[in-house]
Scaffold this active site. Structure first.
Site, PDB file in Angstrom:
ATOM      1  N   THR A  93       0.818  -1.216   0.000  1.00 43.77           N
ATOM      2  CA  THR A  93       0.000   0.000   0.000  1.00 43.77           C
ATOM      3  C   THR A  93       0.852   1.267   0.000  1.00 43.77           C
ATOM      4  OG1 THR A  93      -1.597  -1.238   1.304  1.00 43.77           O
ATOM      5  CG2 THR A  93      -1.910   1.127   1.183  1.00 43.77           C
ATOM      6  N   VAL A  94       1.803   1.344   0.924  1.00 44.37           N
ATOM      7  CA  VAL A  94       2.591   2.578   1.061  1.00 44.37           C
ATOM      8  C   VAL A  94       3.526   2.777  -0.134  1.00 44.37           C
ATOM      9  CG1 VAL A  94       4.308   3.789   2.477  1.00 44.37           C
ATOM     10  CG2 VAL A  94       2.408   2.583   3.581  1.00 44.37           C
ATOM     11  N   GLU A  98       9.785  10.533   8.879  1.00 47.85           N
ATOM     12  CA  GLU A  98       8.497  11.123   9.268  1.00 47.85           C
ATOM     13  C   GLU A  98       7.378  10.075   9.227  1.00 47.85           C
ATOM     14  OE1 GLU A  98       7.555  14.837   9.914  1.00 47.85           O
ATOM     15  OE2 GLU A  98       6.210  13.386  10.830  1.00 47.85           O
ATOM     16  N   ASP A 110       2.465  -1.333  18.906  1.00 45.04           N
ATOM     17  CA  ASP A 110       2.613  -0.363  17.824  1.00 45.04           C
ATOM     18  C   ASP A 110       2.867   1.038  18.401  1.00 45.04           C
ATOM     19  OD1 ASP A 110       1.973   0.442  14.848  1.00 45.04           O
ATOM     20  OD2 ASP A 110       0.724   1.742  16.099  1.00 45.04           O
ATOM     21  N   LYS A 151       6.432   3.563  18.264  1.00 47.85           N
ATOM     22  CA  LYS A 151       6.387   4.978  17.853  1.00 47.85           C
ATOM     23  C   LYS A 151       6.871   5.884  18.991  1.00 47.85           C
ATOM     24  CE  LYS A 151       2.610   4.031  14.644  1.00 47.85           C
ATOM     25  NZ  LYS A 151       1.127   3.976  14.532  1.00 47.85           N
ATOM     26  N   GLY A 186      -2.976   5.331   6.330  1.00 47.85           N
ATOM     27  CA  GLY A 186      -3.566   5.635   5.035  1.00 47.85           C
ATOM     28  C   GLY A 186      -2.496   5.660   3.969  1.00 47.85           C
TER      29      GLY A 186
END
Lengths: 324, 324
Positions: A12-13, A125, A197, A201, A298
């Protein structure tokens, strides 16, 4: 001049990155003075059909990507290895690297940043909060400010589930199923609902802000799997919401970090954050309390973070490092 | 090397800049490779006592500031003139300029930016939303993204008054008096409560995002002076809050902008913004909807924005422009 780029991982990314590079060609040239040429894509299964120009090498061999002599590598693979080896090699070869890989970067970010320092650009980022520019805000916009504390909602899936449990009275199981059906929770949701997760981060943010990480074993990490309908109902009667909060601060040179569900009152800056959004509340010494909120996942949002890093690297470094 | 700086205007913000330059000397040198030396302060009344080192020239003559040959000027004066003349002269003399002056910059920002282009750095983060880094987010972190629309709470005083009227049932008069007592509303509050302050900031954001401004006469600008207790009570029964919203978007090449009180539902990204905070909701094509929230005023917060601009300019340009 032409900047040669390669994409590692075409899920996806990776596809999002390709799409943005295609659609924003003119703007990228305007911003960087370079035209961008995709020279290779690393995939797991070469046989799978993909909509890519014939000129682009599609391979499952990293060496073949290196043979194309890319100037910049976008890495959008999942998991610690082989990503870490690939990026280590790339930096040694003086290739700029941009990663979206949080597990790898939480573990090896320090090493990679040290290696990259004064040699190549390293963009990350996209590892944290997707398109919400938390890394850039701290590195570029709050350079004079000392960040003393952050509190954050870093896992969109957990936040979606908690929102849906509290607002609509759904069970964790039903809410999780919905998140999976809508495509933002994994088939195996352990990393999300057990807090891992958010943990990764938070460690990346720790490295960024304090230039170090707490000992991983000393960081309490609790996910949302034990949050009950009763907990949420009780919070609601007090006008509170339960949110999954990752927090870190430094006191007297020691780092205090933790990840857990927490009842927030309406006055709290993260109280209003519903659904799949991520948000970060930043306390610093000069600017005052800032809150950044935006999508936590997303395709285009995460890819956007990577391409913004790409532009910044091209504006900050000479592109053709191999020639130096 | 030493960077010589001057401060124009030594009110709250100018003093905040001085305080940060003093307290962060080491960090500024670390970030820029330069040590910072304050060479002059422009004031209205020389006789007023000030805690400044004797080595610093305190004058009411701009020419005497120029004679010090500063490399960078911080401008924290109120009103269109003489600020505009001062900054025009400074740019001609190849001095980097950093301003917090929203009225002047809304009117003359385009001219100054054109003049500064490829010659000197021009910082204006402090003109809009104080320490909340909206300008930097759009210019540095969303370069590839096209911003299509923004909605924002840009006047902290109005937001404080509306919050206080709705939450505590106070009248506009009482709430305004409180804001004045707490020092964030002016003795003459017209600019705040009639919406002009938000208007100027919206025009600055328009210039930033769309590289143009709508015709000022065509922008509906309504403040909060006509918002009644009944309006707020009615909104409350619908679960809404009334907030003072400045919005702009581009459709088919035309800009549509407006400033007015608006009832917001809880799902709206700006619904939760209470008190003196500012917040900006940014819609762009790739990153997804982002919200930035933070202080809209304050000595250190506004000065923080100016010193962050200062660091960025020193990192981006050769400091000693006069020598070129």
């Amino acid at each position: 001049m032409t900047t040669k780029v390669a994409i590692l991982g075409f899920g996806t990314v990776g596809q999002g990155v390709y799409q943005i590079l295609q659609n924003k060609q003119k703007q990228l040239t305007h911003l960087t003075g370079e035209s961008v040429q995709l020279c290779g894509v690393l995939v797991q299964d070469k046989a799978k059909e993909r909509i890519l120009p014939e000129s682009v090498l599609v391979t499952d061999q990293f060496d073949e990507i290196l043979a194309q002599e890319p100037d910049v590598i976008f890495e959008a693979i999942v998991g610690e290895q082989p990503s870490f080896s690939y990026l280590t090699t790339a930096i040694d070869r003086r290739i700029h690297v941009i990663t979206a890989n949080k597990v790898m970067f939480a573990k090896h970010g320090t090493h990679l940043l040290d290696k990259a320092a004064n040699r190549v650009g390293m963009g990350y980022e996209a590892t944290t909060a997707s398109g919400t520019p938390i890394i850039g805000t701290i590195t570029k916009l709050l350079q004079v400010n000392s960040v003393t504390k952050i509190e954050a909602i870093l896992n969109g899936t957990s936040n979606f589930i908690l929102t849906s449990m509290q607002n609509e009275g759904k069970s964790l199981k039903t809410a999780l199923k919905e998140a999976q059906d809508q495509g933002f929770a994994e088939a195996d949701p352990t990393n999300d609902i057990e807090g891992y997760d958010a943990f990764y981060k938070l460690m990346i943010l720790s490295q960024l802000i304090y230039k170090k990480q707490p000992n991983w074993g000393n960081v309490p990490c609790e996910g949302i799997s034990n949050v009950t309908a009763e907990d949420l109902a009780f919070a609601k009667t007090n006008g509170q919401k339960i949110r999954h909060i990752a927090a870190i601060e430094e006191k007297n040179g020691e780092l205090y970090a933790g990840i857990k569900p927490k009842a927030l009152s309406p006055a709290h800056g993260l109280h209003s954050v519903d659904g799949v959004d991520n948000a970060i509340h930043i306390i610093s010494d000069l600017a005052g309390p800032l809150t950044l909120r935006g999508p936590g996942a997303g395709k285009l949002s995460t890819a956007s973070a990577m391409v913004e890093d790409f532009v910044h690297i091209l504006q900050s470094y000479p592109v053709k490092l191999l020639q130096y």
